[in-house]
Enzyme design. Structure first.
Site, PDB file in Angstrom:
ATOM      1  N   GLU A  11     -20.326  -6.366   9.537  1.00  0.00           N
ATOM      2  CA  GLU A  11     -21.339  -5.309   9.780  1.00  0.00           C
ATOM      3  C   GLU A  11     -22.398  -6.484  10.531  1.00  0.00           C
ATOM      4  O   GLU A  11     -22.612  -6.322  11.318  1.00  0.00           O
ATOM      5  CB  GLU A  11     -21.072  -4.555   8.787  1.00  0.00           C
ATOM      6  CG  GLU A  11     -20.912  -4.137   8.713  1.00  0.00           C
ATOM      7  CD  GLU A  11     -19.732  -3.739   7.611  1.00  0.00           C
ATOM      8  OE1 GLU A  11     -19.615  -4.774   6.835  1.00  0.00           O
ATOM      9  OE2 GLU A  11     -19.335  -2.374   7.626  1.00  0.00           O
ATOM     10  N   ARG A  13     -25.858  -2.589   5.299  1.00  0.00           N
ATOM     11  CA  ARG A  13     -25.886  -4.653   5.838  1.00  0.00           C
ATOM     12  C   ARG A  13     -26.227  -4.733   6.649  1.00  0.00           C
ATOM     13  O   ARG A  13     -26.193  -6.365   6.940  1.00  0.00           O
ATOM     14  CB  ARG A  13     -24.261  -4.478   5.775  1.00  0.00           C
ATOM     15  CG  ARG A  13     -23.042  -4.349   4.578  1.00  0.00           C
ATOM     16  CD  ARG A  13     -23.032  -5.675   3.848  1.00  0.00           C
ATOM     17  NE  ARG A  13     -22.761  -5.319   2.586  1.00  0.00           N
ATOM     18  CZ  ARG A  13     -21.054  -5.613   2.325  1.00  0.00           C
ATOM     19  NH1 ARG A  13     -20.802  -5.626   2.821  1.00  0.00           N
ATOM     20  NH2 ARG A  13     -21.198  -5.353   1.186  1.00  0.00           N
ATOM     21  N   LYS A  61       1.040  -1.438   0.364  1.00  0.00           N
ATOM     22  CA  LYS A  61       0.100   0.025  -0.257  1.00  0.00           C
ATOM     23  C   LYS A  61       1.050   1.635  -0.247  1.00  0.00           C
ATOM     24  O   LYS A  61       1.783   1.600   0.782  1.00  0.00           O
ATOM     25  CB  LYS A  61      -1.125  -0.268   1.247  1.00  0.00           C
ATOM     26  CG  LYS A  61      -2.136  -0.143   1.212  1.00  0.00           C
ATOM     27  CD  LYS A  61      -3.333  -0.215   2.096  1.00  0.00           C
ATOM     28  CE  LYS A  61      -4.732   0.382   1.901  1.00  0.00           C
ATOM     29  NZ  LYS A  61      -5.447  -0.277   2.663  1.00  0.00           N
TER      30      LYS A  61
HETATM   31  C1  TPP Z   1     -19.777  -2.814   3.876  1.00  0.00           C
HETATM   32  C2  TPP Z   1     -18.304  -1.718   3.720  1.00  0.00           C
HETATM   33  N1  TPP Z   1     -17.726  -1.269   5.380  1.00  0.00           N
HETATM   34  C3  TPP Z   1     -17.023  -0.763   5.141  1.00  0.00           C
HETATM   35  C4  TPP Z   1     -16.083  -0.150   4.243  1.00  0.00           C
HETATM   36  C5  TPP Z   1     -14.753   0.883   4.578  1.00  0.00           C
HETATM   37  N2  TPP Z   1     -13.960   0.458   3.860  1.00  0.00           N
HETATM   38  C6  TPP Z   1     -13.349   1.239   2.453  1.00  0.00           C
HETATM   39  S1  TPP Z   1     -11.622   0.404   1.921  1.00  0.00           S
HETATM   40  C7  TPP Z   1     -11.571  -0.934   3.045  1.00  0.00           C
HETATM   41  C8  TPP Z   1     -10.708  -1.708   3.620  1.00  0.00           C
HETATM   42  C9  TPP Z   1      -9.919  -2.890   2.250  1.00  0.00           C
HETATM   43  O1  TPP Z   1      -8.592  -2.895   2.456  1.00  0.00           O
HETATM   44  P1  TPP Z   1      -8.626  -4.234   0.982  1.00  0.00           P
HETATM   45  O2  TPP Z   1      -9.981  -5.384   0.565  1.00  0.00           O
HETATM   46  O3  TPP Z   1      -7.846  -5.081   2.083  1.00  0.00           O
HETATM   47  O4  TPP Z   1      -7.980  -3.164   0.163  1.00  0.00           O
HETATM   48  P2  TPP Z   1      -7.368  -2.004   0.717  1.00  0.00           P
HETATM   49  O5  TPP Z   1      -7.682  -1.160   0.749  1.00  0.00           O
HETATM   50  O6  TPP Z   1      -6.193  -2.571   1.121  1.00  0.00           O
HETATM   51  O7  TPP Z   1      -6.368  -2.351  -1.284  1.00  0.00           O
HETATM   52  C10 TPP Z   1     -12.824  -0.751   4.286  1.00  0.00           C
HETATM   53  C11 TPP Z   1     -12.726  -1.325   5.487  1.00  0.00           C
HETATM   54  C12 TPP Z   1     -16.644  -0.177   2.952  1.00  0.00           C
HETATM   55  N3  TPP Z   1     -15.925   0.327   1.811  1.00  0.00           N
HETATM   56  N4  TPP Z   1     -17.126  -0.995   2.740  1.00  0.00           N
END
Ligand code: TPP
Length: 642
Positions: A374, A402, A287
Site C-alpha cells: 500500500e 498502512r 490453495k
Molecule cells: C495490508 C493488507 N493488504 C491487503 C490484504 C488483503 N489480503 C488478505 S490475504 C491476501 C493474500 C495473501 O496471500 P498469501 O500471503 O500468499 O497467503 P495465501 O492466502 O495465498 O495463503 C491479501 C492481499 C491484507 N490482508 N492486508
C-alpha cells in the site's frame, strides 16, 4: 468419509496434545475430517476456504512438532488459521459459528485463545512480530520456539522484507515457513514471486543442501560437521550451486518441501527445530487442496460468501439486489479511463475486491497491481501524478492505514492530483476489527489540501469520482462494503460543487446531518420522529467532510434547536467532530448529538444490523438517542392538577 470402523477423530481433538497422541497412520484421516469441517462451515458462513484447505497438513505437522502455547506460531494475515483453531480447542459449535456473533473469529485473536500468540488481519506482520518474540525469548533466556508462517504474497510486503533484513542481527533462532501457493488473492505478482517460482522449480537447488544437512546431522557428531558444511557453503558462496536469496539475508534455506506430505513436513520441521541459525522452510502447497471447485478457482475461493458445498456454486443474491459499490466504481472508472487515457487504476493485490478487475480486463495498460504494497502504491501514484497521469488508487479503508505517511508526505504536501477510493469504509461485519473501516476520516481530515467525501448512493459515487478527476489536489472517496442503494446511474455524471452539502428535507426542530449510507437511515428516522413524536426533522446529505459546508451548518445552528450528526465512523476525529470544531470556531453554542461508532474496537458479528444494534446504532437505538437528547432540552410541560 468416516465409517463405523474408523470413528471420527476431529471431535476427540480438544488440544494439540491429542494431535500428538495420534499415530502417523491416523493423520490422513484427521486431515480429511478437517477439510470436511472447513468446507461444511464456510459453505454456510463464508470465509477463507482456499488458504485453509491448503495448510491442513502443514498445520497438523506444526502441532506435531511444536507445543503451543509454550511455542509460538505466528500466522501472517491469519486468515489461514482455521485448522489451527480446530486443533487448539475451538472446534464444534464454536467453529460452526465461524465469523458469526459469538462464534470463532475468522482470524487469530489473542483474546480468543492462549494458542493465538499474535492477532492479525493485515498482511506482512508475521515476520516482524515473530522476530520480536524470538528476541524477547533470547533476552529472557527461555527456550521456546518461534515459528512465523508467511504466504508467498507476504514477501511482496515491504514490512516482511524489512524484518528479513533484521533477522540475523536480532536472533540465532527463528523458524520461518514460506507457504508458497503462488497466489495472493489473485495470482501473486512481481519479481519476488517470479524468483520463488524459479526456486521451487529448480531441480538442483537445495535438494542437495538439504539432503547433505540431513545426512550430516544423522551422524554421531553430525551437528559439528553440519556447522562446518554450512560455514564452507557460506565461504564458497555460489561456487557449488546458486545460493538462495534467503541465504544472502543470513537464513538457512530448506526446500522446496511438499506441503501436503505429512511425513516430509514433520521431518523438516524437526530438523528446523534444532537449527542453530535462523531457517526458512520453503513449503509448496495448493490453495484449495482437497476441494475440486476451490482448486479450479483459487481466486474466487480465496475468500467468499456462502456456497454449495458439493458444487462450489456461490449462493445467488436475492433477485433485484443492486450492484455492489465496488462494481459501480470499477465500471465507472473504465468509462472515465476510456475517455481519458491519462486515467490509471492502482490496486495493492485486490483487483476483484476493489472492482479494478473491470479496468484490468478492459484497459490493461491503464491498470497496475503492485502486490500487497500500500505504501508503494501511494508513492507510485504520486510519481505518476507529477507527470500528468491521473492515478486512482483503490485501497480498502482499513488497508489505507498502512499508507498514511505517503499520503501526507508525498501526495498532499506536494498537492498532487491523486484520487483515493476507499471501499469497505464502515463495517466488514464477518471479518471484524482488523477489517472494519472506521478510522479513515480521523487520519484524513487532518491532512491539508485533502478533499474528503462520501456519497449517499452509488450514483453519487460516480459523480464524486468524476468530480475528483477534475480536482487539482488529492481527494478521498469513502464508501461501504456491499450493495448500493439501488438508484439508477445517470448517463452523464454531475460535477459536484466542492464543499457543498445537499438539503434533502427541511425541518424546524431537529436537523440530521448524515454522511454516506447513513443518509437513508436519517430519512427513516425523520419520518418516524415526525409520525410518532410530531417533530419536524430535516435531513442533510453532508457529502463533504472536508471542506465542510460551514455556511449551511452555521445557518442551521442559528435557528434549529438540535443538530444531529450521523456517520459510519468512530466518533473520535470523525464527521461529527468536524461539525463541532466548525461550530466552536464560529463561537456558535449549538446543541449537537453525535452518533457514530464508540471508542472501542468493534468485534466481528453476523451482520451490520446485529453489530449496529449492539453498539447503539440500530434504528430503535438511534431513535431513542435522538429523542432522549431532544427531551433533555425540551422537557414535556409538567401536568398540574385542576
Ligand atoms: C495490508 C493488507 N493488504 C491487503 C490484504 C488483503 N489480503 C488478505 S490475504 C491476501 C493474500 C495473501 O496471500 P498469501 O500471503 O500468499 O497467503 P495465501 O492466502 O495465498 O495463503 C491479501 C492481499 C491484507 N490482508 N492486508
Amino acid at each position: 468419509m468416516h465409517t463405523a470402523a474408523s470413528p471420527r477423530l476431529l471431535p476427540t481433538i480438544r488440544s494439540p496434545r491429542e494431535v500428538k497422541a495420534l499415530s502417523a497412520e491416523q493423520l490422513p484421516q484427521l486431515a480429511r475430517e478437517i477439510r470436511e469441517e472447513i468446507i461444511a462451515v464456510t459453505a454456510k458462513n463464508g470465509g477463507h476456504v482456499g488458504p485453509n484447505l491448503g495448510v491442513v497438513e502443514l498445520t497438523i505437522a506444526l502441532h506435531r512438532v511444536f507445543s503451543t502455547p509454550e511455542d509460538q506460531l505466528v500466522f501472517d494475515v491469519s486468515h489461514q488459521g482455521y485448522v489451527h483453531k480446530l486443533l487448539t480447542g475451538r472446534g464444534g459449535a464454536f467453529f460452526q459459528g465461524l465469523r458469526q456473533t459469538d462464534g470463532a473469529s475468522g482470524f487469530l485473536c489473542r483474546a480468543e485463545s492462549p494458542h493465538d500468540s499474535f492477532g492479525a488481519g493485515h498482511a506482512g506482520t508475521a515476520l516482524s512480530a515473530a522476530l520480536g518474540m524470538a528476541t524477547a525469548r533470547d533476552l529472557h533466556g527461555s527456550g521456546e520456539h518461534v515459528v512465523a508462517v508467511c504466504g508467498d504474497a507476504a514477501f511482496t510486503c515491504g514490512i516482511t522484507l524489512e524484518a528479513l533484513n533484521n533477522v540475523v542481527s536480532s536472533t540465532k533462532r527463528l523458524i520461518v515457513i514460506l507457504n508458497d501457493n503462488e497466489w495472493s488473492i489473485a495470482r501473486n505478482v512481481g519479481a519476488i514471486s517470479r524468483y520463488l517460482n524459479r526456486l521451487s522449480t529448480s531441480p538442483t537447488y537445495n535438494k542437495v543442501h538439504h539432503d547433505l544437512e540431513r545426512f550430516f546431522t544423522s551422524l554421531p557428531g553430525g551437528q559439528e560437521m553440519n556447522r562446518l558444511w554450512v560455514k564452507w557453503k557460506r565461504e564458497t558462496k555460489d561456487f557449488f550451486v546458486e545460493s538462495s536469496l534467503f541465504e544472502k539475508f543470513g537464513l538457512r534455506y530448506l526446500g522446496p518441501i511438499d506441503g501436503h506430505n505429512l511425513d516430509e513436513l514433520v521431518k523438516n520441521l524437526e530438523f528446523a527445530k534444532h537449527s542453530d541459525t535462523p531457517i526458512i522452510l520453503h513449503v509448496l502447497t495448493k490453495k484449495g487442496q482437497g476441494f475440486d471447485a476451490a482448486l479450479a478457482h483459487p481466486e474466487k475461493f480465496h475468500g467468499l460468501g456462502a456456497f454449495d458445498p458439493l458444487t462450489g456454486e456461490s449462493k445467488k443474491p436475492a433477485p433485484g439486489t443492486p450492484p455492489n459499490y465496488q462494481d459501480v466504481f470499477g465500471q465507472a472508472l473504465v468509462r472515465f479511463a476510456k475517455a481519458r487515457p491519462a486515467v490509471v487504476g492502482i490496486t495493492a493485490a485486490m483487483p476483484p475486491g476493489t472492482g479494478l478487475n473491470h479496468l484490468a480486463a478492459e484497459c490493461p495498460r491503464q491498470f497496475f497491481d503492485v502486490g500487497i504494497a500500500e505504501e508503494h502504491a501511494v508513492l507510485f501514484a504520486a510519481g505518476l501524478a507529477t507527470k500528468g497521469v491521473r492515478p486512482v488508487v483503490a485501497i480498502y479503508s482499513t488497508f489505507l492505514q498502512r499508507a498514511v505517511d505517503p499520503i501526507i508526505h508525498d501526495v498532499a504536501l506536494q498537492n498532487l492530483p491523486v484520487t483515493f477510493c476507499l471501499d469497505r469504509a464502515g463495517l466488514s461485519p464477518n471479518d471484524g476489527p482488523t477489517h472494519h473501516g472506521l478510522f479513515d476520516l480521523a487520519f484524513l481530515r487532518s491532512v491539508p489540501n485533502a478533499t474528503v467525501m462520501q456519497p449517499k448512493d452509488e450514483d453519487e459515487l460516480v459523480d464524486m469520482l468524476h468530480t475528483s478527476l477534475h480536482l487539482d489536489g488529492p481527494s478521498f472517496l469513502r464508501y461501504p462494503r456491499g450493495a448500493g442503494a439501488g438508484v439508477p446511474i445517470k448517463a452523464q455524471p454531475a460535477l459536484l460543487p466542492i464543499g457543498q452539502a445537499e438539503v434533502l428535507r427541511e425541518g424546524s426542530n431537529i436537523m440530521i446531518w448524515a454522511l454516506g449510507g447513513m443518509v437513508a437511515d436519517a430519512l427513516r428516522l425523520a419520518d418516524r420522529l415526525a409520525a410518532e413524536e410530531g417533530l419536524s426533522v430535516g435531513v442533510v446529505n453532508a457529502r463533504f467532510v472536508k471542506p465542510l459546508d460551514r455556511a449551511l451548518l452555521l445557518s442551521h445552528a442559528a435557528c434549529i434547536p438540535l443538530l444531529v450528526t450521523l456517520e459510519d465512523h468512530v466518533l473520535a476525529g470523525g464527521f461529527g467532530s468536524a461539525v463541532l470544531e466548525a461550530l466552536q470556531d464560529a463561537d456558535c453554542p449549538a446543541a449537537v448529538e453525535r452518533l457514530g461508532w464508540p471508542d472501542k474496537f468493534v468485534e466481528h458479528g453476523s451482520s451490520v444490523a446485529v453489530l449496529r444494534a449492539a453498539h447503539g446504532l440500530g434504528p430503535d437505538e438511534l431513535h431513542r438517542r435522538i429523542l432522549d437528547r431532544w427531551r433533555n432540552r425540551h422537557p414535556a410541560p409538567v401536568e398540574t392538577g385542576a
